[in-house]
Design an enzyme around this catalytic site. Structure first.
Site, PDB file in Angstrom:
ATOM      1  CB  SER A  65      27.399  -3.743  55.352  1.00 36.62           C
ATOM      2  OG  SER A  65      27.033  -3.069  53.976  1.00 36.62           O
TER       3      SER A  65
HETATM    4  N1  SAH Z   1      25.816  -4.821  50.170  1.00 42.99           N
HETATM    5  C1  SAH Z   1      27.396  -4.556  50.165  1.00 42.99           C
HETATM    6  C2  SAH Z   1      28.237  -3.413  50.571  1.00 42.99           C
HETATM    7  C3  SAH Z   1      28.782  -2.960  49.423  1.00 42.99           C
HETATM    8  S1  SAH Z   1      29.332  -0.985  49.849  1.00 42.99           S
HETATM    9  C4  SAH Z   1      27.916  -5.757  50.737  1.00 42.99           C
HETATM   10  O1  SAH Z   1      27.385  -6.601  51.467  1.00 42.99           O
HETATM   11  O2  SAH Z   1      29.299  -6.019  50.651  1.00 42.99           O
HETATM   12  C5  SAH Z   1      28.220  -0.210  48.555  1.00 42.99           C
HETATM   13  C6  SAH Z   1      28.230  -0.366  47.346  1.00 42.99           C
HETATM   14  O3  SAH Z   1      27.309   0.428  46.451  1.00 42.99           O
HETATM   15  C7  SAH Z   1      29.641  -0.343  46.428  1.00 42.99           C
HETATM   16  O4  SAH Z   1      30.394  -1.470  46.032  1.00 42.99           O
HETATM   17  C8  SAH Z   1      29.562   0.767  45.362  1.00 42.99           C
HETATM   18  O5  SAH Z   1      30.220   0.626  44.389  1.00 42.99           O
HETATM   19  C9  SAH Z   1      28.155   0.509  45.101  1.00 42.99           C
HETATM   20  N2  SAH Z   1      27.277   1.599  44.575  1.00 42.99           N
HETATM   21  C10 SAH Z   1      27.447   3.030  44.883  1.00 42.99           C
HETATM   22  N3  SAH Z   1      26.587   3.747  44.056  1.00 42.99           N
HETATM   23  C11 SAH Z   1      26.060   2.878  43.345  1.00 42.99           C
HETATM   24  C12 SAH Z   1      25.066   2.908  41.997  1.00 42.99           C
HETATM   25  N4  SAH Z   1      24.684   4.198  41.792  1.00 42.99           N
HETATM   26  N5  SAH Z   1      24.717   1.849  41.472  1.00 42.99           N
HETATM   27  C13 SAH Z   1      25.044   0.616  42.073  1.00 42.99           C
HETATM   28  N6  SAH Z   1      25.946   0.119  42.940  1.00 42.99           N
HETATM   29  C14 SAH Z   1      26.383   1.645  43.496  1.00 42.99           C
END
Ligand code: SAH
Length: 218
Positions: A65
């Site tokens: 993000s």
């Molecule tokens: N907080 C992260 C942002 C990652 S983007 C950072 O700082 O880099 C969001 C993430 O949510 C992705 O990696 C995706 O695979 C994950 N995601 C999507 N649906 C999910 C679920 N039901 N449970 C766990 N992770 C999930």
């Protein structure tokens, strides 16, 4: 050596220009983001862009993000350092690292095992080995570690996931991007005696939360 100096300078500039100048005023959040080495959480191929004002690809079609969004989520959670926090959607692990600077305990859950593995390694390298990284459907929370004082969701949900709300302690705070797959608004939900209290924040665009209480499996 010079790489480390450059990262420190870039990080300080990020905090001033992208965060403080744009209205992030929570000093604990500004300090935390001034400490976490964001360059360790992005793939080597995009490392030189680590402190830019945007999201970056981390593999598997997912993104780390934008710093301003991470700061906004943390500020809405209003942490004082004593809390157990759940981070849904580990991705790179960066948000989990910032939360580890701000709270006592962090549990984070990611559905893609390879991302969880890379995040675990990055968290250890950066000195956050106490973060509990799990693989699974985070839309269902982590019942065995509940209740949480705060929950941060880094993927877009169509509605407030019921399981996550139910894993908040009384007065606990949940921040989740709610809307469609194409655009959302960051929502703060506080668990109160009379029921959920909602406050809308900024517009945003996250990858979809898949799973049971997200957008389904596809
Ligand atoms: N907080 C992260 C942002 C990652 S983007 C950072 O700082 O880099 C969001 C993430 O949510 C992705 O990696 C995706 O695979 C994950 N995601 C999507 N649906 C999910 C679920 N039901 N449970 C766990 N992770 C999930």
């Amino acid at each position: 050596m010079s790489l480390r100096v450059d990262a420190g300078t870039a990080r300080a500039a990020m905090v001033e220009r992208q965060l403080r100048n744009r209205g992030i005023s929570d000093e604990r959040v500004l300090e935390a983001m001034g400490r976490v080495p964001r360059e360790l959480f992005v793939p080597e191929a995009v490392r030189e862009h680590a402190y830019e004002d945007g999201a970056l690809p981390i593999g598997g079609g997912q993104t780390i993000s934008q710093p301003y969004i991470v700061a906004t989520i943390c500020a809405l959670l209003g942490l004082d350092g004593s809390e157990r926090v759940l981070d849904v959607g580990t991705g790179s692990g960066y948000q989990a690292a910032v939360l580890a600077e701000l709270a006592a305990e962090v549990v984070t859950i990611e559905r893609i095992p390879e991302l969880a593995e890379t995040a675990r390694a990055a968290l250890a390298t950066a000195g956050y080995e106490r973060v509990d990284v799990r693989v699974g459907d985070g839309s269902l929370g982590v019942p065995e570690r509940a209740p949480f004082a705060a929950i941060a969701v880094a993927a877009a949900a169509p509605t407030i996931p019921e399981a996550l709300y139910s894993q908040l302690e009384d007065g606990g705070r949940l921040v989740v991007p709610r809307g469609s797959r194409w655009g959302q608004e960051l929502v703060l939900v506080v668990r109160a005696a009379a029921g959920p209290e909602e406050r809308a924040s900024i517009p945003c665009r996250f990858v979809p939360l898949l799973g049971e209480e997200g957008f389904g499996r596809s």
